[in-house]
Design a protein around this motif. Structure first.
Motif, PDB file in Angstrom:
ATOM      1  N   ILE A   1       6.037   3.059   1.167  1.00 57.48           N
ATOM      2  CA  ILE A   1       5.340   1.821   0.801  1.00 57.48           C
ATOM      3  C   ILE A   1       5.227   0.932   2.031  1.00 57.48           C
ATOM      4  O   ILE A   1       6.227   0.637   2.701  1.00 57.48           O
ATOM      5  CB  ILE A   1       6.091   1.069  -0.313  1.00 57.48           C
ATOM      6  N   LEU A   2       4.006   0.517   2.331  1.00 58.43           N
ATOM      7  CA  LEU A   2       3.780  -0.494   3.360  1.00 58.43           C
ATOM      8  C   LEU A   2       3.690  -1.860   2.683  1.00 58.43           C
ATOM      9  O   LEU A   2       3.006  -2.008   1.668  1.00 58.43           O
ATOM     10  CB  LEU A   2       2.495  -0.224   4.138  1.00 58.43           C
ATOM     11  N   VAL A   3       4.374  -2.837   3.231  1.00 57.71           N
ATOM     12  CA  VAL A   3       4.316  -4.190   2.688  1.00 57.71           C
ATOM     13  C   VAL A   3       3.929  -5.165   3.799  1.00 57.71           C
ATOM     14  O   VAL A   3       4.506  -5.143   4.892  1.00 57.71           O
ATOM     15  CB  VAL A   3       5.659  -4.603   2.031  1.00 57.71           C
ATOM     16  N   ALA A   4       2.915  -5.969   3.528  1.00 58.42           N
ATOM     17  CA  ALA A   4       2.484  -7.004   4.477  1.00 58.42           C
ATOM     18  C   ALA A   4       3.333  -8.245   4.256  1.00 58.42           C
ATOM     19  O   ALA A   4       3.273  -8.878   3.197  1.00 58.42           O
ATOM     20  CB  ALA A   4       1.009  -7.316   4.276  1.00 58.42           C
ATOM     21  N   GLU A   5       4.167  -8.559   5.274  1.00 65.05           N
ATOM     22  CA  GLU A   5       4.938  -9.800   5.270  1.00 65.05           C
ATOM     23  C   GLU A   5       4.101 -10.821   6.042  1.00 65.05           C
ATOM     24  O   GLU A   5       3.972 -10.752   7.262  1.00 65.05           O
ATOM     25  CB  GLU A   5       6.294  -9.573   5.928  1.00 65.05           C
ATOM     26  N   THR A   6       3.532 -11.763   5.307  1.00 67.16           N
ATOM     27  CA  THR A   6       2.412 -12.514   5.877  1.00 67.16           C
ATOM     28  C   THR A   6       2.264 -13.862   5.200  1.00 67.16           C
ATOM     29  O   THR A   6       2.807 -14.102   4.113  1.00 67.16           O
ATOM     30  CB  THR A   6       1.126 -11.683   5.735  1.00 67.16           C
ATOM     31  N   ASN A   7       1.498 -14.718   5.831  1.00 67.35           N
ATOM     32  CA  ASN A   7       1.196 -16.029   5.270  1.00 67.35           C
ATOM     33  C   ASN A   7      -0.035 -16.579   5.971  1.00 67.35           C
ATOM     34  O   ASN A   7      -0.574 -15.960   6.895  1.00 67.35           O
ATOM     35  CB  ASN A   7       2.384 -16.978   5.437  1.00 67.35           C
TER      36      ASN A   7
ATOM     37  N   VAL B   1       0.353  -5.869  -6.896  1.00 69.61           N
ATOM     38  CA  VAL B   1       0.898  -4.900  -7.844  1.00 69.61           C
ATOM     39  C   VAL B   1       0.310  -3.527  -7.526  1.00 69.61           C
ATOM     40  O   VAL B   1      -0.905  -3.380  -7.373  1.00 69.61           O
ATOM     41  CB  VAL B   1       0.596  -5.283  -9.312  1.00 69.61           C
ATOM     42  N   ILE B   2       1.183  -2.519  -7.402  1.00 70.40           N
ATOM     43  CA  ILE B   2       0.750  -1.135  -7.197  1.00 70.40           C
ATOM     44  C   ILE B   2       1.701  -0.208  -7.928  1.00 70.40           C
ATOM     45  O   ILE B   2       2.765  -0.632  -8.401  1.00 70.40           O
ATOM     46  CB  ILE B   2       0.713  -0.740  -5.696  1.00 70.40           C
ATOM     47  N   GLY B   3       1.341   1.066  -7.997  1.00 78.06           N
ATOM     48  CA  GLY B   3       2.242   2.070  -8.531  1.00 78.06           C
ATOM     49  C   GLY B   3       2.950   2.798  -7.409  1.00 78.06           C
ATOM     50  O   GLY B   3       2.361   3.021  -6.345  1.00 78.06           O
ATOM     51  N   ASP B   4       4.226   3.182  -7.632  1.00 74.78           N
ATOM     52  CA  ASP B   4       4.879   4.041  -6.656  1.00 74.78           C
ATOM     53  C   ASP B   4       4.538   5.492  -6.982  1.00 74.78           C
ATOM     54  O   ASP B   4       3.728   5.772  -7.874  1.00 74.78           O
ATOM     55  CB  ASP B   4       6.384   3.772  -6.588  1.00 74.78           C
ATOM     56  N   ARG B   5       5.148   6.452  -6.286  1.00 77.03           N
ATOM     57  CA  ARG B   5       4.755   7.847  -6.463  1.00 77.03           C
ATOM     58  C   ARG B   5       5.138   8.396  -7.841  1.00 77.03           C
ATOM     59  O   ARG B   5       4.624   9.427  -8.265  1.00 77.03           O
ATOM     60  CB  ARG B   5       5.377   8.705  -5.375  1.00 77.03           C
ATOM     61  N   THR B   6       6.020   7.698  -8.573  1.00 76.57           N
ATOM     62  CA  THR B   6       6.408   8.143  -9.916  1.00 76.57           C
ATOM     63  C   THR B   6       5.591   7.469 -11.006  1.00 76.57           C
ATOM     64  O   THR B   6       5.717   7.819 -12.175  1.00 76.57           O
ATOM     65  CB  THR B   6       7.896   7.840 -10.161  1.00 76.57           C
TER      66      THR B   6
ATOM     67  N   TYR C   1       0.864  -1.184   0.000  1.00 81.42           N
ATOM     68  CA  TYR C   1       0.000   0.000   0.000  1.00 81.42           C
ATOM     69  C   TYR C   1       0.901   1.235   0.000  1.00 81.42           C
ATOM     70  O   TYR C   1       1.868   1.303   0.761  1.00 81.42           O
ATOM     71  CB  TYR C   1      -0.922   0.008   1.220  1.00 81.42           C
ATOM     72  N   ARG C   2       0.579   2.207  -0.850  1.00 80.92           N
ATOM     73  CA  ARG C   2       1.369   3.438  -0.923  1.00 80.92           C
ATOM     74  C   ARG C   2       0.734   4.517  -0.061  1.00 80.92           C
ATOM     75  O   ARG C   2      -0.435   4.858  -0.234  1.00 80.92           O
ATOM     76  CB  ARG C   2       1.474   3.924  -2.371  1.00 80.92           C
ATOM     77  N   LEU C   3       1.507   5.051   0.874  1.00 84.10           N
ATOM     78  CA  LEU C   3       1.050   6.141   1.725  1.00 84.10           C
ATOM     79  C   LEU C   3       1.145   7.474   0.977  1.00 84.10           C
ATOM     80  O   LEU C   3       1.847   7.576  -0.041  1.00 84.10           O
ATOM     81  CB  LEU C   3       1.894   6.180   3.000  1.00 84.10           C
ATOM     82  N   PRO C   4       0.448   8.509   1.459  1.00 83.43           N
ATOM     83  CA  PRO C   4       0.433   9.789   0.735  1.00 83.43           C
ATOM     84  C   PRO C   4       1.814  10.394   0.499  1.00 83.43           C
ATOM     85  O   PRO C   4       2.030  11.091  -0.504  1.00 83.43           O
ATOM     86  CB  PRO C   4      -0.418  10.690   1.643  1.00 83.43           C
ATOM     87  N   ASN C   5       2.779  10.153   1.385  1.00 82.81           N
ATOM     88  CA  ASN C   5       4.122  10.721   1.203  1.00 82.81           C
ATOM     89  C   ASN C   5       5.013   9.850   0.327  1.00 82.81           C
ATOM     90  O   ASN C   5       6.200  10.142   0.150  1.00 82.81           O
ATOM     91  CB  ASN C   5       4.786  10.948   2.563  1.00 82.81           C
TER      92      ASN C   5
END
Length: 446
Positions: free
Chosen positions: A97-103, A416-421, A90-94
């Motif tokens: 990037i938050l990434v869920a390390e999970t299973n 899949v997400i976009g970064d700020r660029t 998930y991309r935060l406003p600034n």
């Protein structure tokens, strides 16, 4: 005498069933994946299986210097590595990037649970869940993470994340929770507050969450507890659905149903409408049922477990539901059988050039039960400027090469997400990498 005859007949039946199962296993595809994609896929007759086809791509990770293969005109580099089973982002406003390390949460001890634990272990999904969200920051703008922090811990198989009304919402496997959020924060220690409880569990455990179009509610996806409700319909209450949640009131309702395992959800910027990707059912052969991409409206029912692809009956499901057949909604776009479509984002969030101006980017985690394997790539579904898939189109490969020459998995794409660029970030939960895809002629990130 009669008892002996019955015993002999029973043994004959068991042997016959065993021979049939042996002869029909593993089921091998007779059509190319592309024939089961698009708006008009070839839906062939089912080939029901007693023993499921098992074709697991053993997870080996990336050799030194190796990376996936981008489409012509694109390039790919590592954004972050040394992660622990990264699934969702998930991309935060600034721009952080938050990434869920999970299973998956721990599986049970039944024979089936043990078999699935073994298979998932071979596929790279057998590691314990880190239950952690990590923050990644590219401080100098070079397209590579140079700061990371342990953002949140102590979660329960977290997956989806979103900011909404001053709070960060996290979709654990068994509850939608939230914590207060301040921009720029690198660590959150507040105890999560439960918004709504969700049916948790190890099968189709991942829950996603995004803001709805109305600006007041959230969408939460909850997968089924089984393949085709073989464990009983009571276990499927409020499962195989997308829920609509009112966060202030802490209430929810079923928004759409019959979605076996909807993971990726996104609002199409062209139409301001909810779309999702869905993993369909198993053990009907290597040709069907195709996973799909579809628009979703309030009250939709996509047929699971009784029907697939707009009304084809699954005769294995008992009791039946004949009244539902005419109301079973056909999905908008087939992605191919068993590709395990998980990630979803739209062009606009990701900017990869004119070829990809309109459409959806989809992370296909890859099959474990098809011969030959399907998925293991990121694809693009082209849309018209009206917000619907281009008639007659097929998915376009964007990032491939996750399998080596021997069919072993160096990586498996998920979110899949976009970064700020506008570069595309791809979470790879076998390679433990996040990849960054840009146009080949793009200037160095800053």
């Amino acid at each position: 005498m009669r008892k002996h005859i019955l015993i002999v007949l029973g043994l004959i039946v068991l042997v016959a069933v065993g021979i049939f199962a042996w002869l029909s296993w593993p089921d091998k595809a007779r059509l190319d994946v592309q024939e089961v994609t698009g708006q008009r896929p070839n839906i062939t007759a089912p080939r029901s299986q007693i023993i499921p086809t098992v074709k697991v791509a053993d997870a080996i990770g990336w050799p030194a210097g190796a990376k996936p293969t981008p489409a012509a005109g694109l390039k790919v580099e590592r954004f972050a590595d040394n992660l622990d089973h990264p699934r969702w982002m998930y991309r935060l406003p600034n721009g952080d990037i938050l990434v869920a390390e999970t299973n998956s949460p721990p599986r049970g001890r039944s024979f089936v649970d043990r078999v699935m634990r073994y298979l998932m272990g071979r596929a790279g999904a057998g590691v314990p869940s880190a239950n952690r969200i990590t923050l990644l920051r590219d401080e100098n703008g070079d397209g590579r993470v140079d700061f990371r922090s342990e953002f949140m811990t102590g979660l329960n198989s977290p997956f989806g994340m979103t900011l909404f009304d001053g709070h960060l919402y996290i979709a654990n496997t068994d509850a939608l929770v939230r914590v207060p959020y301040e921009e720029g924060a690198t660590k959150i220690t507040a105890a999560p507050e439960v918004v709504v409880k969700l049916p948790g569990g190890e099968n189709h455990w991942a829950r996603n969450v995004i803001p709805a179009e109305d600006g007041r509610t959230l969408y939460v996806s909850v997968g089924s507890a089984s393949n085709i409700a073989e464990k009983g319909l009571d276990l499927e209450r409020r499962r195989a659905v997308i829920l609509q949640v009112w966060p202030k009131e802490k209430t929810s309702r079923i928004y759409a149903a019959g979605l076996r395992n909807a993971n990726g959800m996104a609002i199409n910027p062209q139409s301001n409408q909810l779309w999702t990707v869905v993993n369909e059912r198993d053990m009907l052969g290597s040709e069907i049922v195709p996973d799909y991409l579809t628009a979703v409206e309030l009250g939709d029912h996509f047929g699971w477990p009784w029907y697939y692809w707009g009304g084809y009956p699954d005769k294995r499901v008992e009791p039946g539901n004949p009244q539902l057949q005419q109301y079973s909604k056909r999905p908008d776009y087939a992605l191919g059988p068993h590709v395990a479509a998980l990630g979803l984002t739209f062009a606009g969030d990701v900017k990869l050039g004119q070829r990809f101006n309109y459409g959806a980017f989809i992370g296909e985690h890859g099959s474990w039960n098809r011969v030959p394997p399907s998925g293991y790539k990121v694809v693009f579904v082209p849309f018209t400027d009206k917000g619907w898939p281009v008639p007659g189109s097929k998915p376009v490969d964007v990032l491939t090469g996750f399998l080596d020459a021997d069919g072993k998995a160096m990586g498996r794409p998920v979110g899949v997400i976009g970064d700020r660029t506008g570069a595309m970030l791809v979470a790879d939960d076998v390679g433990n990498v996040i990849w960054r895809v840009t146009p080949a002629d793009a200037p160095a990130a800053r």
